[in-house]
Design a protein around this motif. Sequence first.
Motif, mmCIF file in Angstrom:
data_model
loop_
_atom_site.group_PDB
_atom_site.id
_atom_site.type_symbol
_atom_site.label_atom_id
_atom_site.label_comp_id
_atom_site.label_asym_id
_atom_site.label_seq_id
_atom_site.Cartn_x
_atom_site.Cartn_y
_atom_site.Cartn_z
ATOM 1 N N ASP A 157 1.253 -3.653 -3.077
ATOM 2 C CA ASP A 157 1.576 -2.255 -3.353
ATOM 3 C C ASP A 157 2.079 -1.657 -2.041
ATOM 4 O O ASP A 157 1.354 -1.640 -1.036
ATOM 5 C CB ASP A 157 0.279 -1.559 -3.813
ATOM 6 C CG ASP A 157 0.460 -0.082 -4.162
ATOM 7 O OD1 ASP A 157 1.494 0.503 -3.799
ATOM 8 O OD2 ASP A 157 -0.469 0.467 -4.785
ATOM 9 N N HIS A 214 -1.767 -1.763 -10.475
ATOM 10 C CA HIS A 214 -2.910 -1.596 -9.572
ATOM 11 C C HIS A 214 -4.013 -2.610 -9.844
ATOM 12 O O HIS A 214 -4.603 -3.145 -8.904
ATOM 13 C CB HIS A 214 -3.454 -0.167 -9.675
ATOM 14 C CG HIS A 214 -2.680 0.796 -8.846
ATOM 15 N ND1 HIS A 214 -1.741 1.644 -9.377
ATOM 16 C CD2 HIS A 214 -2.654 0.994 -7.503
ATOM 17 C CE1 HIS A 214 -1.194 2.346 -8.399
ATOM 18 N NE2 HIS A 214 -1.724 1.974 -7.241
ATOM 19 N N HIS A 217 0.366 5.494 -0.205
ATOM 20 C CA HIS A 217 -1.083 5.719 -0.382
ATOM 21 C C HIS A 217 -1.882 4.424 -0.190
ATOM 22 O O HIS A 217 -3.086 4.470 -0.004
ATOM 23 C CB HIS A 217 -1.379 6.359 -1.754
ATOM 24 C CG HIS A 217 -1.077 5.508 -2.947
ATOM 25 N ND1 HIS A 217 -0.309 5.931 -4.014
ATOM 26 C CD2 HIS A 217 -1.440 4.242 -3.271
ATOM 27 C CE1 HIS A 217 -0.241 4.984 -4.924
ATOM 28 N NE2 HIS A 217 -0.912 3.938 -4.498
#
Length: 211
Positions: free
Chosen positions: A169, A86, A173
């Motif tokens: 990513d 992240h 989400h």
Amino acid sequence: MNEHYPFVNPPLPYAYNALEPFIDTKTMCLHHDRHLQTYVDNLNETLKGWDDLQDWSLEKLILNADCLPEVIRQSIKNNGGGVYNHIFYFNGMSDLRSRNNAGMLFSAILDDFGSIDSFFQEFKDKALSVFGSGYAWLVLDRNHGLKLVTSANQDTPIVKNLCPIATIDVWEHAYYLKHYNQRAAYIEDWFQVVDWCYANKLYRNYISGCE
Ligand SMILES: [Fe+2]
């Protein structure tokens, strides 16, 4: 972020709304403040009581996860990888519109992929090919070749001796609030906010470090 335990969630290097309209503010808030924070908290919780691991860097923990006690091994992989991936993803974006500022990396991409259009198409196909949750990465291999690879869940390419340059990513989400289930649309929008100056800096550092 701290070099070692207790790890902290570093602030985004730009405002939460900096990537609008491509990546929405609410997604950035939730993604950074809740999802990444949870990985940081879980990693710290896992390391609590393991005094001999508390001065290990994040990369050292990830690279040596298979040698760690079984009771914490998977949690270190999942949460250490979640923190690493992240932070890498967030640091790799900006509102600088740097698409034309990839410097040496731009030439290397042309050499290895033929054209920018084919590079983006291959990157998009790679990101679409991730089944379920994971990431698509532009990496440099040990022969100085650029490659596109995927990783599942919170696995990282550094355990395969690959040097990451850029990543997207593709966990839902990262895009569901704005793009719903349209991962392709999210990938197109991500292309608009990739920080190519930052990617080029990583590329140059790897190349000079290998010389
Ligand atoms: Fe994520």
